[in-house]
Design a protein around this motif. Structure first.
Motif, short mmCIF file in Angstrom:
data_model
loop_
_atom_site.label_atom_id
_atom_site.label_comp_id
_atom_site.label_asym_id
_atom_site.label_seq_id
_atom_site.Cartn_x
_atom_site.Cartn_y
_atom_site.Cartn_z
N ASN A 111 37.37 42.83 52.26
CA ASN A 111 37.22 43.68 53.44
C ASN A 111 35.87 43.31 54.04
N PRO A 112 35.84 42.76 55.26
CA PRO A 112 34.58 42.29 55.84
C PRO A 112 33.52 43.38 55.97
N GLU A 113 33.96 44.64 56.01
CA GLU A 113 32.99 45.74 56.10
C GLU A 113 32.43 46.13 54.73
N GLN A 114 33.07 45.61 53.66
CA GLN A 114 32.62 45.92 52.30
C GLN A 114 32.59 44.63 51.49
N PRO A 115 31.73 43.66 51.87
CA PRO A 115 31.75 42.37 51.18
C PRO A 115 31.39 42.51 49.70
N LEU A 116 32.05 41.71 48.89
CA LEU A 116 31.79 41.66 47.45
C LEU A 116 30.83 40.51 47.19
N THR A 117 29.71 40.79 46.55
CA THR A 117 28.68 39.77 46.34
C THR A 117 28.12 39.87 44.92
N GLY A 118 27.43 38.81 44.53
CA GLY A 118 26.71 38.80 43.27
C GLY A 118 27.49 38.23 42.10
N PHE A 119 28.60 37.56 42.36
CA PHE A 119 29.43 37.01 41.29
C PHE A 119 29.11 35.53 41.09
N ASP A 120 29.48 35.02 39.94
CA ASP A 120 29.13 33.65 39.59
C ASP A 120 29.99 32.64 40.33
N GLY A 121 29.41 31.45 40.54
CA GLY A 121 30.01 30.45 41.39
C GLY A 121 31.37 29.95 40.92
N ILE A 122 31.65 29.99 39.63
CA ILE A 122 32.93 29.51 39.14
C ILE A 122 34.07 30.42 39.59
N ILE A 123 33.74 31.66 40.00
CA ILE A 123 34.75 32.61 40.48
C ILE A 123 35.03 32.39 41.96
N GLY A 124 34.01 32.02 42.72
CA GLY A 124 34.22 31.80 44.14
C GLY A 124 32.91 31.76 44.88
N ARG A 125 32.99 31.43 46.17
CA ARG A 125 31.80 31.30 47.00
C ARG A 125 31.57 32.57 47.81
N GLU A 126 30.33 32.72 48.26
CA GLU A 126 29.94 33.83 49.12
C GLU A 126 29.14 33.28 50.30
N ASN A 127 29.15 34.00 51.42
CA ASN A 127 28.37 33.61 52.59
C ASN A 127 28.70 32.19 53.05
N TYR A 128 29.99 31.90 53.20
CA TYR A 128 30.40 30.55 53.60
C TYR A 128 31.48 30.66 54.68
N PRO A 129 31.66 29.62 55.49
CA PRO A 129 32.67 29.68 56.56
C PRO A 129 34.07 29.88 56.01
N GLN A 130 34.79 30.78 56.61
CA GLN A 130 36.16 31.07 56.18
C GLN A 130 37.15 30.14 56.88
N THR A 131 38.31 29.95 56.25
CA THR A 131 39.33 29.12 56.88
C THR A 131 39.85 29.80 58.14
N LEU A 132 40.45 29.00 59.01
CA LEU A 132 41.04 29.56 60.22
C LEU A 132 42.15 30.56 59.89
N ARG A 133 42.91 30.29 58.83
CA ARG A 133 43.97 31.24 58.45
C ARG A 133 43.38 32.58 58.02
N THR A 134 42.30 32.55 57.25
CA THR A 134 41.63 33.79 56.87
C THR A 134 41.14 34.53 58.10
N ARG A 135 40.54 33.83 59.02
CA ARG A 135 40.02 34.47 60.23
C ARG A 135 41.16 35.05 61.07
N MET A 136 42.28 34.33 61.14
CA MET A 136 43.44 34.84 61.87
C MET A 136 43.94 36.12 61.21
N GLY A 137 44.02 36.13 59.87
CA GLY A 137 44.51 37.31 59.17
C GLY A 137 43.67 38.54 59.43
N HIS A 138 42.36 38.39 59.30
CA HIS A 138 41.48 39.54 59.56
C HIS A 138 41.51 39.93 61.04
#
Length: 794
Positions: free
Chosen positions: A526-553
């Motif tokens: 949820n862009p209004e409640q970003p999840l942060t502080g997790f380790d890199g092997i789980i996923g990235r944070e503060n990075y450009p989203q795919t066009l499909r993700t942007r379309m969905g939101h």
């Protein structure tokens, strides 16, 4: 033969990205006896409703599995027989060494011989026994029943019943009964879809050099690695994934939660979905989709909960670099001590050109971490006298997956569902969204089996030389130093298995607004409640989203602000069913006008002027009657090949506004020149291929069945389509007050792979017409829509 054409020739233009021939292939399987005690007996009622969806009622779990196994064999016998052969490592015996092992699956399409060595090595008897013995009595009962139901249908075919059905396998010697171990092999293979099974040929071909051979590579990093980050994803390519929305009470018209599930999965082969409903009074009442050969539902709903999955960004394995002992490439050094690799000699019977059989033998090796792997094809050093690589797979050690899914099948509330998730941490490679009756919240979770490699390990534990290079090219994936046990995976106090993160260090979110995932990381559930502080092997944070993700939101935001042209400003089952199939193209919405301004000048050739006019009139959708969508696709695919990435845009990515940025077309001379060149090339390629510029999309993009084309809408996620060509099973579920669960579904590839079945293409036609199916759930609903019913027992 069923086919799914990937991009190549015309498909490189994205024009016929989904080219489904709804037919049957040559499939195979060989048999085994029984490895479990004789059952006391099984019985089930199988009622089919519209599109052939089976509703199975039984007195116990064994009976439910029995009905499921029989029904899916009735619909997909040859695909299942082929799969059981694959997972037993016996394909070469019947089809020779070179034929691809699968038309399409999570483990790719390796040559038969490579697949045979892989499955005989990685999913061996010891591994199967470990997994089987870890299952509860309930899951074992379901497995045994499924096996018995499948075998009953096989026996009926071999007795001459069901005349005309399953002609590609019914008279073949490899069509025999299967065992519980065969079914467990299928499940273990599915567990490894995002890890070991992604590396079939690399594991099957990992061989030490001859002792004393000249070493061709040093331990230092090569100047350039040929590493494509997409290669590390499930399916080895972009496009295998999903969309999901889950709305809480604040975002819906009824004040009740609402769920949308939208896998982009396999249309062909063993990993396609099968829609089924199983009922054991007082024990189980679950409807949804099972990946074929799984006796429990992977994505579904009951009268209290509903859930969906998308492929997660977390890595499910790590690579280790081993330092080899001097003079012996089958021994390695750890903590200053020499250790021997475990050697396993495997012999495969291989069919020769003259029909005879000849043995092929290979010795494969494991380290303490897992199988050795040959990564020379990516520019990394091959196995030489100095170093070698090995793979540790979290899901070779995770025996809880099927227990987790089965417990979800029985969940009684959203809180119960979430507690199960944290109890097992067994889900192998997918995010989850979920809702529950009388619960205002929507849940997002990536509480899954993830190697416990926190970022704090990396400074000290990346493999010397190569480790920093690999993690830069594939963010989040560590190549670890195997010379020190200090670089083994960590274990948390709440870990459910050694070396895994505990649930306290994995991301999840409850919201009364909405959560969503389109295969980017957990960060913007949820862009209004970003999840942060997790380790890199789980996923990235503060990075450009795919066009499909942007379309969905964007679709959700426009719905919740009432700016999408529909009535109101909240979500409902009806408007979500409309929105998710609207085939909007986000790349065109972002950039088409500026691209046309750049390329459509008076000096452009006439044919390009024609393309410009068509694109100018195009409505920026991939609907079947859209004229111009294929021109944009041809242009966009070529543009992506230039890898301009962020240089394409005038406004850079802003982590504070990740849905709306980057944006605008760069005015730099290099970008403008590239745009003009790509546009000219795309138009020329369409003309050369004899594809009319004014063609309707549905005339060149379609499902096929004998004698009929079924037009297909949508496109690829990389263009910004939310409505993706790989849509498979879909559901929109809610819980109307004082009413039973309400679910609208699709299975775009239909229930059966047998061309003689009435349910071979009927669901495909419904999907093409956007006719959502309200699937019956209650006894009265099933009886009102029933088209057939049989009772089976033994």
């Amino acid at each position: 033969m069923q086919q799914y054409m990937q991009r190549g020739s015309l498909a490189q233009l994205g024009l016929i990205s989904t080219f489904l021939v709804l037919g049957a292939c040559k499939f195979g399987g060989s048999g085994g006896g029984s490895d479990s005690p004789p059952p006391a007996g099984y019985k089930a009622t199988i009622e089919r409703t519209t599109y052939g969806v089976p509703h199975i009622t039984a007195d116990n779990l064994g009976g439910a599995g029995y009905g499921h196994g029989y029904a899916i064999a009735e619909d997909n016998l040859c695909v299942l027989a082929d799969a059981f052969l694959t997972f037993r490592g016996e394909r070469s015996q019947y089809f020779g060494p070179d034929e691809p092992a699968s038309p399409m699956s999570t483990f790719g399409s390796p040559p038969n011989l490579e697949a045979d060595f892989f499955f005989r090595f990685v999913v061996d008897d010891q591994q199967v026994s470990k997994f089987k013995n870890a299952q509860s009595d309930d899951v074992r009962e379901l497995l045994r029943g499924f096996t018995a139901g499948y075998n009953r249908y096989v026996n009926e075919i071999q007795d001459g019943q069901h005349a005309g059905r399953h002609t590609d396998c019914r008279n073949q010697e490899w069509l025999t009964s299967v065992t519980e171990d065969d079914l467990m092999r299928r499940l273990v293979g599915l567990n490894l879809a995002a890890s070991s099974a992604n590396w079939v040929e690399e594991i099957a071909s990992a061989q030490p050099p001859a002792i004393g051979a000249t070493t061709l590579r040093s331990r230092s990093a090569p100047r350039e690695l040929d590493i494509d980050p997409e290669r590390f994803k499930l399916g080895r390519k972009n496009g295998i994934g999903s969309n999901t929305f889950a709305f809480g009470s604040d975002a819906t018209e009824t004040g009740e939660s609402l769920l949308f599930a939208n896998p982009h999965w396999y249309h062909l082969g063993i990993d396609r979905f099968y829609q089924v409903h199983m009922t054991v009074p007082g024990k189980l009442d679950i409807s949804g989709a099972a990946i074929m050969g799984s006796p429990m539902i992977q994505m579904g709903f009951n009268d209290d909960i509903a859930w969906a999955h998308t492929v997660s960004t977390a890595y499910r394995f790590t690579l280790y670099q081993l330092q080899l002992a001097n003079g012996d490439p089958t021994r390695y050094i750890q903590d200053g001590q020499e250790k021997s690799l475990e050697a396993t000699e495997i012999t495969i019977q291989v069919k020769q050109d003259d029909g005879s059989l000849a043995p092929a033998s290979r010795t494969l090796y494991r380290s303490v971490y897992g199988p050795m792997i040959n990564l020379a094809g990516m520019g990394l050093p091959g196995w030489n006298e100095q170093i070698a690589f090995t793979l540790r797979d979290i899901n070779l050690e995770n025996t809880r997956s099927f227990e987790n899914f089965f417990a979800w099948n029985q969940a009684e509330s959203l809180s119960d569902f979430y507690d199960i998730t944290r109890q097992y941490v067994g889900i192998p490679w997918v995010n989850t969204t979920a809702i529950g009756r009388d619960d205002e919240r929507a849940l997002y979770s990536d509480i899954t089996a993830v190697p416990n490699v926190p970022d704090s390990m990396l400074a000290d534990c990346l493999a010397p030389g190569l480790g920093p290079v690999v993690i830069q090219l594939v963010p989040g994936l560590p190549l670890l130093d195997g010379t020190r046990s200090a670089c083994d995976w960590r274990t948390d106090p709440d870990s459910k298995q050694p070396g895994a993160f505990g649930p306290g260090k994995l991301p999840s979110l409850f919201s009364t607004d909405y959560v969503a995932n389109m295969n980017d990381s957990y960060w913007l559930s949820n862009p209004e409640q970003p999840l942060t502080g997790f380790d890199g092997i789980i996923g990235r944070e503060n990075y450009p989203q795919t066009l499909r993700t942007r379309m969905g939101h964007t679709l959700v935001r426009e719905r919740l602000t009432g700016t999408d042209g529909l009535n109101g400003h909240q979500a409902s089952s009806e408007n979500i069913r409309d929105i998710v199939l609207n085939s909007r193209v986000y790349s065109a919405e972002l950039l088409k006008d500026e691209v046309l301004a750049s390329v459509c000048d008076a000096g452009a050739p006439d044919i390009e002027q024609q393309a410009c006019q068509i694109l100018g009139n195009w409505n920026n959708t991939g609907e079947v009657d859209a004229v111009g969508a294929h021109i944009w696709t041809a242009f966009w695919v070529k543009l992506q090949d230039l890898e301009l990435d962020m240089d394409l845009y005038a406004t850079p990515f802003d982590a504070a506004d990740p849905i709306n940025t980057p944006a605008g077309l760069s005015t730099s001379g290099a970008v403008q020149d590239a745009i003009r060149g790509v546009f000219s090339d795309a138009v020329a390629e369409l003309v050369e291929a004899d594809i009319p510029l004014n063609a309707k999309l549905g005339d060149i993009q379609f499902f096929l069945k004998p004698g009929e084309q079924i037009s297909q809408y949508g496109g690829e996620g990389e263009e910004g389509y939310f409505t993706v060509l790989r849509n498979t099973y879909m559901h929109v579920v809610d819980f109307p007050e004082d009413e039973p669960v309400r679910a609208y579904t699709f299975l775009s590839n239909s229930q059966s792979t047998d061309p003689t079945s009435p349910h071979y293409a009927d669901y495909t036609e419904a999907y093409a017409a956007k006719n959502w199916h309200r699937v019956p759930f209650t006894r009265a609903q099933i009886e009102a829509e029933r088209i057939s019913s049989i009772d089976i027992s033994e």
